[in-house]
Design a protein around this motif. Structure first.
Motif, mmCIF file in Angstrom:
data_model
loop_
_atom_site.group_PDB
_atom_site.id
_atom_site.type_symbol
_atom_site.label_atom_id
_atom_site.label_comp_id
_atom_site.label_asym_id
_atom_site.label_seq_id
_atom_site.Cartn_x
_atom_site.Cartn_y
_atom_site.Cartn_z
ATOM 1 N N ARG A 24 0.665 -0.965 0.170
ATOM 2 C CA ARG A 24 0.152 0.285 -0.005
ATOM 3 C C ARG A 24 1.470 1.209 -0.071
ATOM 4 O O ARG A 24 1.631 1.199 0.892
ATOM 5 N N ASP A 25 0.547 2.314 -0.620
ATOM 6 C CA ASP A 25 1.352 3.473 -0.303
ATOM 7 C C ASP A 25 1.835 4.109 0.677
ATOM 8 O O ASP A 25 2.082 5.147 0.937
ATOM 9 N N ASP A 26 0.457 4.346 1.716
ATOM 10 C CA ASP A 26 0.382 4.428 3.024
ATOM 11 C C ASP A 26 1.521 3.722 3.384
ATOM 12 O O ASP A 26 0.971 3.913 5.784
ATOM 13 N N VAL A 27 2.146 2.815 3.532
ATOM 14 C CA VAL A 27 2.917 2.106 4.127
ATOM 15 C C VAL A 27 4.197 1.744 3.766
ATOM 16 O O VAL A 27 4.134 1.416 2.642
ATOM 17 N N THR B 20 3.512 3.808 8.525
ATOM 18 C CA THR B 20 2.780 3.625 8.188
ATOM 19 C C THR B 20 2.187 4.995 8.594
ATOM 20 O O THR B 20 2.789 5.592 9.415
ATOM 21 N N THR B 21 1.481 6.115 8.003
ATOM 22 C CA THR B 21 0.496 6.814 7.248
ATOM 23 C C THR B 21 -1.195 6.762 8.414
ATOM 24 O O THR B 21 -2.150 8.138 8.994
ATOM 25 N N ALA C 295 -6.978 2.132 14.194
ATOM 26 C CA ALA C 295 -8.140 1.688 13.699
ATOM 27 C C ALA C 295 -8.355 1.200 12.543
ATOM 28 O O ALA C 295 -8.859 0.081 12.024
ATOM 29 N N VAL C 296 -7.430 2.124 10.902
ATOM 30 C CA VAL C 296 -7.885 2.245 10.055
ATOM 31 C C VAL C 296 -6.938 0.408 10.009
ATOM 32 O O VAL C 296 -6.883 -0.304 8.644
ATOM 33 N N LEU C 297 -5.960 1.043 10.616
ATOM 34 C CA LEU C 297 -4.577 -0.478 10.008
ATOM 35 C C LEU C 297 -4.997 -1.701 10.687
ATOM 36 O O LEU C 297 -4.740 -2.993 10.437
ATOM 37 N N GLU C 298 -6.115 -1.501 11.708
ATOM 38 C CA GLU C 298 -6.815 -3.101 12.673
ATOM 39 C C GLU C 298 -7.739 -3.480 12.009
ATOM 40 O O GLU C 298 -7.850 -4.865 10.856
ATOM 41 N N GLU C 299 -8.388 -2.617 10.600
ATOM 42 C CA GLU C 299 -9.482 -2.791 10.309
ATOM 43 C C GLU C 299 -8.821 -3.856 8.507
ATOM 44 O O GLU C 299 -9.142 -4.655 8.890
ATOM 45 N N ILE C 300 -8.115 -3.641 8.099
ATOM 46 C CA ILE C 300 -7.022 -4.292 6.430
ATOM 47 C C ILE C 300 -6.791 -5.267 7.358
ATOM 48 O O ILE C 300 -7.007 -6.324 6.775
ATOM 49 N N LEU C 301 -6.001 -5.042 8.297
ATOM 50 C CA LEU C 301 -5.348 -6.161 8.471
ATOM 51 C C LEU C 301 -5.682 -7.508 9.162
ATOM 52 O O LEU C 301 -5.740 -8.777 9.111
ATOM 53 N N ASP C 302 -7.225 -6.800 9.559
ATOM 54 C CA ASP C 302 -8.820 -7.677 10.126
ATOM 55 C C ASP C 302 -7.583 -8.366 11.394
ATOM 56 O O ASP C 302 -7.600 -10.162 11.424
ATOM 57 N N ILE C 303 -7.205 -8.069 12.474
ATOM 58 C CA ILE C 303 -6.852 -8.181 14.000
ATOM 59 C C ILE C 303 -7.703 -8.771 14.162
ATOM 60 O O ILE C 303 -7.374 -10.629 15.058
ATOM 61 N N ALA C 304 -8.728 -9.257 13.796
ATOM 62 C CA ALA C 304 -9.852 -10.652 15.295
ATOM 63 C C ALA C 304 -9.705 -12.073 13.773
ATOM 64 O O ALA C 304 -9.127 -13.000 14.714
ATOM 65 N N TRP C 305 -9.241 -12.011 12.683
ATOM 66 C CA TRP C 305 -8.686 -12.866 11.164
ATOM 67 C C TRP C 305 -7.678 -13.451 12.295
ATOM 68 O O TRP C 305 -7.101 -14.357 12.612
ATOM 69 N N ILE D 180 17.372 -0.399 10.712
ATOM 70 C CA ILE D 180 15.718 -0.315 10.838
ATOM 71 C C ILE D 180 15.472 0.570 9.842
ATOM 72 O O ILE D 180 16.229 1.892 9.642
ATOM 73 N N PRO D 181 14.344 0.911 9.024
ATOM 74 C CA PRO D 181 14.624 1.055 8.357
ATOM 75 C C PRO D 181 14.048 2.880 8.408
ATOM 76 O O PRO D 181 13.618 2.960 9.293
ATOM 77 N N PRO D 182 14.377 3.731 7.950
ATOM 78 C CA PRO D 182 13.421 5.031 7.531
ATOM 79 C C PRO D 182 12.708 5.194 7.647
ATOM 80 O O PRO D 182 12.375 4.796 7.403
ATOM 81 N N VAL D 183 11.937 5.921 8.534
ATOM 82 C CA VAL D 183 11.136 6.434 8.593
ATOM 83 C C VAL D 183 10.675 8.026 8.165
ATOM 84 O O VAL D 183 11.296 8.438 8.589
ATOM 85 N N ILE D 184 10.188 8.725 7.086
ATOM 86 C CA ILE D 184 9.879 9.641 5.950
ATOM 87 C C ILE D 184 8.565 10.062 6.657
ATOM 88 O O ILE D 184 7.161 9.357 6.493
ATOM 89 N N GLY D 185 8.699 11.244 6.404
ATOM 90 C CA GLY D 185 7.597 11.971 6.159
ATOM 91 C C GLY D 185 6.678 12.240 7.556
ATOM 92 O O GLY D 185 7.311 12.633 8.366
ATOM 93 N N HIS D 186 4.799 11.859 6.828
ATOM 94 C CA HIS D 186 3.947 11.403 8.659
ATOM 95 C C HIS D 186 4.405 9.983 8.951
ATOM 96 O O HIS D 186 3.447 9.839 10.026
ATOM 97 N N HIS D 187 4.558 9.237 8.196
ATOM 98 C CA HIS D 187 5.204 8.044 8.543
ATOM 99 C C HIS D 187 5.484 8.217 9.902
ATOM 100 O O HIS D 187 5.989 9.033 10.934
ATOM 101 N N ARG D 188 4.533 6.906 10.940
ATOM 102 C CA ARG D 188 4.919 6.566 11.895
ATOM 103 C C ARG D 188 5.182 5.362 11.965
ATOM 104 O O ARG D 188 5.142 4.681 11.261
#
Length: 141
Positions: A59-62, A91-92, A96-106, A126-134
């Protein structure tokens, strides 16, 4: 899959290297090397988890995903057990959105935990953490 001898060669002081998804998952048949207390109780296979994580990493946001090692990884043996503690994601996305995408229940995961500077002190490579990623952690208790 990476060997414990290869991991030992990458240690800096007492800091364990973060592993790529390929280093940890490719060829790994030790189902208890990640969330062993959930294996056999509904947690998907390592292959299924790897497939899900690779899709999320694309994904672009990861920016990246890495596997954080557990201190019980058998570094005193050339071919010891490689044991994961958690999955780290740069990720940016909101947790809660990431938990849904990963499907933490599954995944039978306890979810996403936000990191702070001290949570990264135990790792190297550790790879660089750039921009607004955390960096966040996908964890199993």
């Amino acid at each position: 899959m990476i060997t414990t001898a290869e991991i030992a060669a990458r240690i800096t002081g007492d800091r364990l290297p973060l592993l790529t998804l390929g280093e940890f998952f490719d060829g790994n048949v030790a189902e208890d090397s990640l969330a062993p207390n959930r294996w056999g109780f509904g947690r998907p296979t390592l292959a299924e988890i790897a497939e899900r994580l690779r899709a999320v990493e694309a994904r672009d946001d990861v920016a990246w995903i890495r596997v954080g090692l557990h201190e019980d990884t058998e570094l005193d043996e050339a071919i010891g057990d490689v044991i994961a503690e958690s999955i780290l994601l740069a990720t940016t996305l909101p947790a809660a959105v990431l938990e849904e995408i990963l499907d933490i229940a599954w995944l039978h995961s306890d979810g996403i935990v936000e990191s702070d500077e001290s949570s990264m002190e135990d790792y190297t490579d550790i790879p660089p953490v750039i921009g607004h990623h955390r960096v966040v952690f996908l964890v199993w208790d």
